[in-house]
Design an enzyme around this catalytic site. Structure first.
Site, PDB file in Angstrom:
ATOM      1  N   ARG A 175       0.854  -1.333   0.061  1.00 28.03           N
ATOM      2  CA  ARG A 175       0.046  -0.003  -0.164  1.00 28.03           C
ATOM      3  C   ARG A 175       0.893   1.318  -0.008  1.00 28.03           C
ATOM      4  NH1 ARG A 175      -3.058  -3.792   2.463  1.00 28.03           N
ATOM      5  NH2 ARG A 175      -5.024  -4.510   1.289  1.00 28.03           N
ATOM      6  N   GLU A 344     -10.212 -12.680   1.562  1.00 29.60           N
ATOM      7  CA  GLU A 344     -11.056 -11.760   0.983  1.00 29.60           C
ATOM      8  C   GLU A 344     -11.206 -11.779  -0.610  1.00 29.60           C
ATOM      9  OE1 GLU A 344     -10.719  -8.036   4.017  1.00 29.60           O
ATOM     10  OE2 GLU A 344      -9.253  -7.868   2.392  1.00 29.60           O
ATOM     11  N   TYR A 435      -3.941  -5.311  15.278  1.00 27.78           N
ATOM     12  CA  TYR A 435      -3.954  -4.919  14.117  1.00 27.78           C
ATOM     13  C   TYR A 435      -3.409  -3.134  14.437  1.00 27.78           C
ATOM     14  CZ  TYR A 435      -5.453  -7.904  10.589  1.00 27.78           C
ATOM     15  OH  TYR A 435      -5.725  -8.851   9.685  1.00 27.78           O
ATOM     16  N   TRP A 485      -0.781  -2.695   8.450  1.00 26.08           N
ATOM     17  CA  TRP A 485      -1.321  -2.343   6.955  1.00 26.08           C
ATOM     18  C   TRP A 485      -0.956  -0.972   6.947  1.00 26.08           C
ATOM     19  CZ3 TRP A 485      -1.943  -6.934   4.753  1.00 26.08           C
ATOM     20  CH2 TRP A 485      -2.372  -8.032   5.508  1.00 26.08           C
TER      21      TRP A 485
END
Length: 775
Positions: A175, A344, A435, A485
């Site tokens: 990302r 996903e 996370y 992330w």
């Protein structure tokens, strides 16, 4: 007699001189070790490291371990410790091989004469050296020479070993791409905390980051995307496949070799993640024939949901491609694990793809879920033939788990529980504990993050095994991993901020015995460790110091009660009201604060007269509509109801976190709100508080209008406001003020607030309000 007196004086001076040279002793409060060792005994005295101190190495293969200390001493002390094989040297740090000790365990015995570190593997010696590092003054982390300091190691006896064999951290470099130099720096810090696994997320929709020589377009095309960094992640528009893409980067195979070799020297294994069958739009943009449709697409610049552009499971060419890619990957990463994602995948295209449907029929599969299972089992077979173990996210359970796969459980603990029941190894990485792209403090004071919370304490509360597991299941739990992330993490400094100090909390949980884990004790040590982070140049978060306010209003008495706390226990909170300055001399918070008039509250945690963390600055504004009856033409959405019908007139405003319970939300309708002031009142201004967070579909209003009435039947417009849409990359609160000539003897005020008609991506826009002030 005179000579005897001179001799006695000389002896006395010699004794005093020896006493002056005696090394200092330390208290337990001086020992700041994270993770906490299994057992520790503190003795009086200490060992001083000097220019003449030697590091005794029993064999050449351990020579590189000395760099853990020497790299620090060269910078901070201006000298380097000589390595030697002479075990009889007193002024030495001696490494001794002890075959009786477990692989990752070590013992450390420090006396004023020598330091003895025993272990049975290079890993054990690395961890022992990192403990010595933490026992040294924090100034050892300095990038420049420090004078007038003694490099003392407290005299201790330590016996230590990890609780779990897997202690990991994942960095997403897809990302947002991070330089090789930062990755190596991060590996150093993992070793510092005795974490042993770096999960390298190299592939995702938004970027392919690893050079594959057989498929050069993966990095020529897949590593770059259109630059939309000025827009919120989930509000970015679709890119044109023919447009020039410039934002991104990748690692050459030489870069990867360098990173892996560096990690091995630090005792860190590197696990690559090569996503499949979803999160691969960067690969499909490079080679469109990998998808079911073969249509050209661009590497996306932001969030994609649902993820329908996935690898075609029906074509043999897909598996040929993946085997070629994995063959090159395995040559670069010698470890036993290869992570293949598996999460996903929206199988819409598989349902209409003739190749996928043919595969389902030929293989006797029930549906597309079983087709994904077939996909993963086939990849696992290839990896097993190459002596590798497949790791996948817990979605690989769906349709049937590959035979020898290890499951990484991220959607809570359930996937790990089920996989362990089936006899599979498990790595726990649940979202609500681990996370690290989630906020760690109030969004009012934090950089943009995913809209959820993982506080430092929440990380420390993580336990990899569940009480409901059987003894056999618990043996399959390898440990835990924190994931960062990078959708909302564009820079290395931001990455550090999200990782530290939370990574230290995870490190202790997966290393130290569970019965020793204690938040109050850890909170003392981590605050001291932050001082070392400062010297290390880590851009760590001070979010746990932030003052957390809780406020409530009694609508009958119109009195607000405010409570203040911080995440760390036993902190000194000082506060100031209205025009008072917040200083180290301000009032100490001891009991709840009550206010019933306009009040500005400032508060912060103080330590030794210094502000720690963010300053709370909150204003409570009373107005003519407080606690008055409110009616709505269109009801607010029940998912965002706040406190009900008085939420917009209760003084208590919302934060930038849209789930904080202070916001009312509408979608598909305007907010048309009528307030009954219950008596004739003069009004001259209305203020509407609104939130915008474009990434989650919340937008500021497009138009506002104020109407007033004396009887509730006949309304007259007195003010309006229009605003144009503007791109906004972060959460923002705005108070829309509408002033007008004083209207006398008004009892009813109607405010109409029109949402944005359509978002840039074509969907409906949410409208969020927290207060309507009437003045």
């Amino acid at each position: 007699m005179k000579l005897a007196k001179i001799l006695l004086l000389f002896i006395a001076l010699a004794i005093i001189g020896c006493a002056e040279k005696e090394n200092p002793s330390f208290t337990r409060d001086d020992l700041v070790l994270i993770p906490k060792p299994k057992s520790l005994k503190l003795n009086s005295g200490s060992f001083e490291v000097t220019k003449s101190t030697k590091i005794v190495i029993p064999q050449d293969s351990l020579a590189s371990v000395s760099s853990i200390l020497n790299d620090l001493f060269k910078k901070a002390a201006g000298f380097e410790l000589e390595t030697s094989a002479d075990r009889n040297s007193e002024n030495s740090i001696q490494l001794k091989i002890n075959s009786e000790i477990a692989k990752e365990a070590y013992t450390l015995n420090v006396t004023s004469e020598r330091v003895v570190l025993e272990a049975n593997s290079k890993l054990g010696f690395v961890y022992g050296m990192e403990t010595i590092r933490q026992l040294l003054p924090k100034e050892i982390e300095s990038a420049s020479k420090i004078s007038n300091i003694g490099w003392y190691i407290p005299n201790v006896e330590i016996s230590d070993a990890p609780q779990y064999s897997y202690r990991g951290n994942m960095l997403d470099v897809s990302r947002h791409f991070f330089r090789k130099e930062y990755i190596k720096k991060h590996i150093d810090r993992l070793a510092f905390l005795k974490l042993n696994t770096f999960h390298f997320h190299l592939v995702d929709d938004q970027g392919w980051r690893i050079e594959i020589k057989k498929y050069p377009k993966l990095t020529e095309v897949g590593a770059f995307r259109g630059d939309q960094e000025d827009r919120p992640w989930n509000a970015r528009t679709k890119n044109d496949p023919d447009a020039k893409a410039t934002f991104g980067g990748f690692y050459t195979q030489d870069d990867i070799k360098e990173i892996v070799a560096y990690a091995q020297e630090k005792g860190i294994r590197v696990i690559p993640e090569i996503e499949m069958p979803a999160h691969v739009m960067s690969a499909i943009a490079s080679y469109p024939w990998l998808s079911c449709t073969g249509e050209p697409i661009a590497v996306p610049s932001g969030g994609i949901w649902p993820i329908t552009d996935i690898y075609c499971a029906g074509k043999e060419t897909t598996f040929e491609f993946l085997e070629d890619v994995l063959t090159e990957v395995m040559k670069l990463f010698p470890g036993e694990y290869i992570h293949v994602g598996g999460d996903e995948a929206t199988k819409t295209n598989w349902k209409t793809c003739p190749d996928c449907q043919r595969r389902i029929k030929e293989e006797g599969l029930a549906d597309e879920d079983e087709l994904q299972s077939y996909f993963m089992k086939r990849i696992e077979k290839f990896l097993n033939e190459n002596n590798r173990i497949l790791i996948g996210w817990d979605e690989i359970l769906e349709g049937g788990l590959p035979e020898e796969a290890t499951v990484m459980s991220w959607r809570g603990f359930e996937g790990g529980w089920e996989a362990s029941k089936q006899g599979h190894d498990v790595i726990m990485t649940p979202t609500d504990h681990l996370y690290f792209d989630y906020y760690q403090g109030s969004p009012d004071n934090e950089p943009v993050a995913f809209n959820a919370f993982t506080s430092l304490k929440r990380v420390y509360e993580f336990r990899p095994v569940l009480d409901s597991m059987s003894v056999a299941q618990k043996k399959h739990v390898l440990g835990g991993q924190a994931n960062l992330w990078a959708e909302y993490v564009p820079t290395e400094e931001h990455s550090e901020y999200m990782l530290f100090p939370r990574l230290a909390a995870l490190a202790e949980v997966v290393w130290s015995p569970e019965e020793q884990l204690n938040w109050d004790d850890f909170s003392v040590r981590i605050r001291k460790m932050m001082e070392r982070f400062e010297v290390m140049g880590i851009n760590y978060a001070k979010s746990a110091y932030a003052v957390q306010p809780e406020s409530d209003i009694d609508l009958e008495t119109r009195e607000i009660t405010i409570k203040l706390k911080s995440e760390f226990p036993n902190t000194e909170i000082r506060y100031a009201l209205n025009e008072e300055q917040l200083t180290a001399e301000s009032k100490v918070y001891t009991t709840e604060i009550k206010v019933n008039a306009d009040t500005r509250l400032k508060a912060a945690v103080f330590k030794n007269g210094k502000v720690m963390g963010a300053v709370l600055d909150k204003t409570f504004e009373f107005h003519k509509a407080v606690a008055k009856p409110v009616s709505y033409k269109y009801p607010y959405n029940q998912s965002y109801a706040s406190t009900g019908e008085t939420a917009l007139v209760n003084v208590l405003k919302g934060s930038k976190y849209f789930k904080d319970g202070r916001w009312q939300g509408w979608i598909g309708n305007p907010a048309i709100v009528t307030i009954d002031l219950e008596e004739a009142t003069n009004v001259s201004e209305v203020i509407v508080g609104s939130l915008e967070e474009q990434g989650t579909g919340i937008y500021f209003p497009q138009q506002l209008k104020v109407e007033v009435s004396k009887d509730g039947n006949h309304f007259e417009e007195v003010a309006s406001l229009k605003r144009d849409y503007q791109t906004n990359a972060s959460a923002k609160i705005e108070n829309f003020k509408m002033k007008f000539d004083t209207q006398e003897n008004i009892q009813f005020v109607r405010v109409s607030i029109e949402p944005l008609a359509k978002t840039p991506n074509g969907g409906g826009a949410w409208l969020f309000l927290d207060e309507i002030q009437v003045k």
